[in-house]
Design a protein around this motif. Sequence first.
Motif, PDB file in Angstrom:
ATOM      1  N   HIS A   5       0.656  -1.115   0.052  1.00 13.53           N
ATOM      2  CA  HIS A   5      -0.052   0.069  -0.035  1.00 13.53           C
ATOM      3  C   HIS A   5       0.703   1.282  -0.076  1.00 13.53           C
ATOM      4  O   HIS A   5       0.832   2.229  -0.848  1.00 13.53           O
ATOM      5  CB  HIS A   5      -0.993   0.016   1.228  1.00 13.53           C
ATOM      6  N   ASP A   6       1.784   1.397   0.806  1.00  9.26           N
ATOM      7  CA  ASP A   6       2.765   2.452   1.106  1.00  9.26           C
ATOM      8  C   ASP A   6       3.518   2.817  -0.186  1.00  9.26           C
ATOM      9  O   ASP A   6       3.665   4.029  -0.722  1.00  9.26           O
ATOM     10  CB  ASP A   6       3.492   2.580   2.542  1.00  9.26           C
ATOM     11  N   ARG A   7       3.839   1.816  -0.709  1.00 11.14           N
ATOM     12  CA  ARG A   7       4.785   2.031  -1.940  1.00 11.14           C
ATOM     13  C   ARG A   7       4.004   2.374  -2.981  1.00 11.14           C
ATOM     14  O   ARG A   7       4.428   3.354  -3.688  1.00 11.14           O
ATOM     15  CB  ARG A   7       5.488   0.498  -2.110  1.00 11.14           C
ATOM     16  N   VAL A   8       3.269   1.631  -3.328  1.00  7.50           N
ATOM     17  CA  VAL A   8       2.227   1.981  -4.551  1.00  7.50           C
ATOM     18  C   VAL A   8       1.738   3.268  -4.482  1.00  7.50           C
ATOM     19  O   VAL A   8       1.594   4.122  -5.526  1.00  7.50           O
ATOM     20  CB  VAL A   8       1.238   0.886  -4.828  1.00  7.50           C
ATOM     21  N   LEU A   9       1.064   3.513  -3.202  1.00  7.71           N
ATOM     22  CA  LEU A   9       0.398   5.015  -2.918  1.00  7.71           C
ATOM     23  C   LEU A   9       1.553   6.192  -3.309  1.00  7.71           C
ATOM     24  O   LEU A   9       1.097   7.126  -3.965  1.00  7.71           O
ATOM     25  CB  LEU A   9      -0.103   5.113  -1.635  1.00  7.71           C
ATOM     26  N   ALA A  10       2.688   5.890  -2.609  1.00  6.67           N
ATOM     27  CA  ALA A  10       3.695   7.164  -3.094  1.00  6.67           C
ATOM     28  C   ALA A  10       3.916   7.455  -4.575  1.00  6.67           C
ATOM     29  O   ALA A  10       4.125   8.267  -5.047  1.00  6.67           O
ATOM     30  CB  ALA A  10       4.935   6.753  -2.495  1.00  6.67           C
ATOM     31  N   GLU A  11       3.917   6.056  -5.025  1.00  4.73           N
ATOM     32  CA  GLU A  11       4.271   6.199  -6.612  1.00  4.73           C
ATOM     33  C   GLU A  11       2.995   6.940  -7.476  1.00  4.73           C
ATOM     34  O   GLU A  11       3.268   7.701  -8.298  1.00  4.73           O
ATOM     35  CB  GLU A  11       4.412   4.815  -7.078  1.00  4.73           C
ATOM     36  N   ALA A  12       1.888   6.457  -6.946  1.00  6.10           N
ATOM     37  CA  ALA A  12       0.474   7.207  -7.425  1.00  6.10           C
ATOM     38  C   ALA A  12       0.346   8.594  -7.284  1.00  6.10           C
ATOM     39  O   ALA A  12      -0.201   9.392  -8.147  1.00  6.10           O
ATOM     40  CB  ALA A  12      -0.782   6.535  -6.899  1.00  6.10           C
ATOM     41  N   LEU A  13       0.735   9.049  -6.062  1.00 12.32           N
ATOM     42  CA  LEU A  13       0.560  10.436  -5.698  1.00 12.32           C
ATOM     43  C   LEU A  13       1.755  11.300  -6.571  1.00 12.32           C
ATOM     44  O   LEU A  13       1.413  12.287  -7.119  1.00 12.32           O
ATOM     45  CB  LEU A  13       1.083  10.674  -4.207  1.00 12.32           C
TER      46      LEU A  13
END
Length: 333
Positions: free
Chosen positions: A251-259
């Motif tokens: 979650h944290d990894r993919v969210l940072a990339e999406a932001l």
Amino acid sequence: MSFNASDDAHPHALVLSTEVRAALATHHPVVALESTIIAHGLPRPRNLRVAEELEGIVRSEGAVPATIAVLDGRARIGLDRAGLERVATDPAMRKLGHRDLAPALATGASGATTVSATAFLAARAGLRVFATGGLGGVHREWTRTQDESADLRLLARTGITVVCAGVKSILDVPATLQRLETLGVGVLGYGTGRFPGFYLHSSGEPVDWTVRTPEEVAEVMRAQDALGGADSALIVANPVPVSEQLDPELHDRVLAEALDACRERGIVGQSVTPFLLERLMRRTAGASLEANLAAVRGNVSLAARVAGAWTASAPNAAAHPNGRSATSHDGTR
Ligand code: PSU
Ligand code: MN
């Protein structure tokens, strides 16, 4: 405030399905369901199946579902199969926040309703319990974009109980909780002392109040009424089970990339939330979608039980006196 069917330029601004109208008249539990998650939050064609499944969950708990959307300039409280299908498949379906309702009605537009628009219409129709996935809130880029979902201010002035898995984790969760406190919106953790994290069981943030049964939620609602009426929302924050949450590290990894992607592309306004949800879904190979759906299912089921407990404990409070005169009958069901 009240608005009356007979002296209004839009006499049938709110159209209740026959089933919802009958349920309200007989103090039977009703659960409002939002439609933006169907039209803009979930991929097709699965979204239609989910819409039907969520209505089925409400029914299996002994309550009546009222999916809310605007179709051809009329606010519908309770959709039939064709209405649900339109929300799920019509590419012209807009995303309507509370402020968009009047222009949509005036121009005959169609759109799915966000939490703010759904809560507004549900309360006007006399519904007291509403289920969704995750609320909108303060975006992480707030200092630059000033993007705070209209959900928060609308909930601050609408007496409705909203069952949700917290606020979407794409947001600044601590800032959103702070805003909810400022705005006077009550927050109950359901079976937890931690605010849920939407895709995640916990956001890590504490909540001040914990309830453990639908009856306890209904007691809080009755206490709101005893204090002179619920004039702001009650959030029942119901976490997705740990066994069904998204892997927190993923979650944290993919969210940072999406932001980052959202910022690079200059995506703003109403497109931000659908962009981030879709991006997370693709980059987690669908795992975020499963966690989102698990959260929504749990919320819908709990909302139906809360509606049941509330109508059982306050049988004459099932309808809001101001809402009923603004409504009309749609002749279905
Ligand atoms: N919950 C979900 N998926 C969604 C939403 C909620 O699981 O798509 C929608 C709700 O309709 C909420 C909206 O009101 O996202 C927030 O959009 P915005 O951030 O643009 O206010
Ligand atoms: Mn926004």
